[in-house]
Design a protein around this motif. Structure first.
Motif, mmCIF file in Angstrom:
data_model
loop_
_atom_site.group_PDB
_atom_site.id
_atom_site.type_symbol
_atom_site.label_atom_id
_atom_site.label_comp_id
_atom_site.label_asym_id
_atom_site.label_seq_id
_atom_site.Cartn_x
_atom_site.Cartn_y
_atom_site.Cartn_z
ATOM 1 N N ALA A 1 0.835 -1.205 0.000
ATOM 2 C CA ALA A 1 0.000 0.000 0.000
ATOM 3 C C ALA A 1 0.863 1.246 0.000
ATOM 4 O O ALA A 1 1.895 1.310 0.654
ATOM 5 N N LYS A 2 0.416 2.223 -0.771
ATOM 6 C CA LYS A 2 1.149 3.485 -0.863
ATOM 7 C C LYS A 2 0.226 4.615 -0.416
ATOM 8 O O LYS A 2 -0.822 4.852 -1.032
ATOM 9 N N ASP A 3 0.631 5.316 0.650
ATOM 10 C CA ASP A 3 -0.176 6.424 1.190
ATOM 11 C C ASP A 3 0.212 7.742 0.522
ATOM 12 O O ASP A 3 1.124 7.794 -0.297
ATOM 13 N N GLY A 4 -0.454 8.788 0.950
ATOM 14 C CA GLY A 4 -0.097 10.134 0.481
ATOM 15 C C GLY A 4 -0.464 10.370 -0.969
ATOM 16 O O GLY A 4 0.193 11.113 -1.678
ATOM 17 N N ILE A 5 -1.532 9.726 -1.398
ATOM 18 C CA ILE A 5 -1.945 9.836 -2.796
ATOM 19 C C ILE A 5 -3.043 10.899 -2.931
ATOM 20 O O ILE A 5 -3.925 11.016 -2.079
ATOM 21 N N THR A 6 -2.980 11.649 -4.004
ATOM 22 C CA THR A 6 -4.020 12.627 -4.323
ATOM 23 C C THR A 6 -4.685 12.203 -5.620
ATOM 24 O O THR A 6 -4.003 11.868 -6.593
ATOM 25 N N VAL B 1 -10.722 17.228 -6.478
ATOM 26 C CA VAL B 1 -9.462 16.708 -5.949
ATOM 27 C C VAL B 1 -9.735 16.030 -4.604
ATOM 28 O O VAL B 1 -10.365 16.617 -3.737
ATOM 29 N N ASP B 2 -9.279 14.784 -4.458
ATOM 30 C CA ASP B 2 -9.396 14.077 -3.172
ATOM 31 C C ASP B 2 -8.012 13.836 -2.598
ATOM 32 O O ASP B 2 -7.175 13.207 -3.238
ATOM 33 N N HIS B 3 -7.802 14.328 -1.376
ATOM 34 C CA HIS B 3 -6.516 14.103 -0.706
ATOM 35 C C HIS B 3 -6.613 12.879 0.200
ATOM 36 O O HIS B 3 -7.671 12.287 0.349
ATOM 37 N N ASN B 4 -5.495 12.549 0.857
ATOM 38 C CA ASN B 4 -5.453 11.434 1.825
ATOM 39 C C ASN B 4 -5.997 10.131 1.257
ATOM 40 O O ASN B 4 -6.849 9.475 1.855
ATOM 41 N N GLN B 5 -5.500 9.778 0.108
ATOM 42 C CA GLN B 5 -5.904 8.527 -0.523
ATOM 43 C C GLN B 5 -4.757 7.516 -0.434
ATOM 44 O O GLN B 5 -3.597 7.896 -0.260
#
Ligand code: ADP
Ligand code: ASP
Ligand code: MG
Length: 437
Positions: free
Chosen positions: A301-306, A371-375
């Motif tokens: 899993a990779k966090d910090g995706i927008t 735009v969705d942050h914290n994905q």
């Protein structure tokens, strides 16, 4: 020739630095790549940030505190007065230098110089330790051969030429030591290969000089089938293909730097992931023929995706639309990780948001943008080739109780990726683990 890379924990104390000789055989021709002592790069980041923010006193205090840790380390590392004096001179030199950088105009250039001190310290300390116990070794300064171009891409041929020259000066030596992570950029300034970059250094060296094998020595017995920091009962995978390993590293398996598989893959150099705390464990072998058909291999899993969603009726039956959208990201040198499209909308994800504001302004010319942050991207790696069936359904079934933002299937034969809110990541990883393995 083998390349052996030891991470921060593997050089995390005097005991561990001395213990490297349990693994490194000084009479075998090899290059040992070292990270900074665990915790050092984080401390240097803090010091650099404090200087950048104009908080000079705070930066100097942090520098002093961190230097003290090294003073304790060298007392344990060196057995002789002479060795200790050399160690003390070394740390005086590096920490005085860090402190002195705060006297000049402090810019990101000085910040990167500070970040480089950790690897310079660890490698020289190891070299001095070997000297003290009478084991010959040669320090190869990474800043003399490790180079990136104006697009931050490593210059593999240049690295190979320079390194071959450096090695040829010492035909009778077997044990070479160099710094992971640090390099020079196209301006000749000190730069780095981003956090966790020592893996990348090792793989680049392996590729550049066509080594027999790259060994990444760390604190776990190889690539596990899920993130051991989040999920219990994960197990190591004996053999992975380059493609599978690259996918896992890129999508969050912290054991490997995201880009570190590509050089090894391109030059077909096998990579072994091994455990310093349990050197007999077989670990993971990454090579050309490591894949296994008909299996789901691992989850990362990779966090910090927008995520950016563009809704545009202009897309309907039009050609050239996606090119125009992608050109915007290209202009801002922002890589896109995941894409899904419908006839009137396209969604894509990025993790580098430095130019998000400008990108959005330009993308808004095409239609409505959200735009969705914290994905988080959850990536399942396995055999998803066209002649298998049912695997994608099993993946989706395992997360059917969670709201999914995007699903990407069919881009490659060995990956299904799912985008969801980061708050659902832990549940997604656990549920996938329980259902798939
Ligand atoms: P080093 O300092 O040696 O480079 P890292 O901390 O960068 O070590 O990488 C090792 C860590 O990666 C492990 O301790 C583990 O917690 C974490 N990790 C995350 N995902 C995985 C995975 N799939 N397999 C193994 N380790 C993983
Ligand atoms: N010391 C650097 C870091 O902590 C590089 C590495 O350890 O791979 O990111
Ligand atoms: Mg690492």
């Amino acid at each position: 020739m083998k390349i052996l890379k030891f991470g921060g924990t593997s050089v995390g104390s005097a005991q561990r630095i001395k213990g490297l000789l349990d693994i490194v055989n000084p009479s075998e021709r090899q290059i040992v790549v070292l990270s900074a002592v665990a915790g050092t790069t984080n401390a240097l980041v803090e010091i650099g940030q404090a200087f950048l923010a104009g908080k000079k006193e705070e930066a100097l205090e942090l520098t002093k505190q961190h230097k003290h840790k090294y003073e304790l380390l060298i007392k344990e590392l060196f057995a002789t007065e002479q060795g200790l004096a050399k160690g003390q001179n070394l740390i005086d030199y590096h920490f005085n230098y860090i402190a002195s950088l705060g006297n000049e105009m402090f810019t990101p250039v000085e910040e990167k110089i500070i970040l480089a001190q950790g690897e310079l310290l660890s490698t020289t300390l190891f070299h001095f330790h070997l000297e003290e116990i009478g084991v010959p070794s040669v320090l190869l300064p990474a800043l003399d051969f490790m180079k990136i171009d104006e697009d931050n891409e490593p210059m593999v041929e240049y690295i190979g030429e320079k390194l071959t020259n450096l090695l040829s000066i010492h035909p009778n030596n077997t044990l070479f030591i160099t710094q992971g992570y640090i390099c020079r950029n196209s301006f000749g300034e000190i730069d780095n290969l981003r956090r966790g970059g020592s893996d990348y250094t090792a793989s680049l060296i392996g590729a550049a000089i066509q080594a027999d094998e790259v060994q990444i020595w760390t604190d776990i017995d190889g690539m596990h089938n899920n993130d051991p920091r989040v999920v219990k009962n994960t197990t190591p995978i004996a053999h992975l293909s380059f493609d599978e390993a690259a996918e896992l590293a890129y999508f969050g398996a912290k054991i490997l730097h995201p880009q570190s598989v590509f050089p090894a893959q391109r030059y077909n150099v096998p990579v072994r992931l091994l455990n310093t705390m349990d050197p007999q464990a077989s670990g993971t072998l990454i090579s050309k023929d490591g894949g296994q058909t008909g299996q789901i291999r691992a989850i990362a899993a990779k966090d910090g995706i927008t995520a950016i969603h563009i809704n545009s009726s202009r897309m309907l039956l039009a050609y050239g639309f996606l090119r125009k959208v992608f050109e915007i990201f290209e202009r801002y040198k922002t890589p896109i990780d995941m894409i899904t499209t419908s006839e009137v909308a396209v969604s894509l994800t990025i993790d580098d948001t430095r130019n998000l504001g400008d990108i959005i302004k330009e993308v808004e010319d095409f239609g409505k943008v959200r735009v969705d942050h914290n994905q988080t991207i959850v990536c399942v790696v396995g055999d998803f080739s066209a002649n298998t069936h049912g695997y994608a359904a099993r993946v989706l079934d395992a997360v059917k109780h969670l709201p999914l933002r995007m699903v990407s299937y069919g881009g490659s034969d060995y990956n299904v990726s799912i985008l969801l809110d980061t708050e659902h990541k832990t549940e997604a990883l656990r549920s996938l683990h329980n259902r798939l393995f």
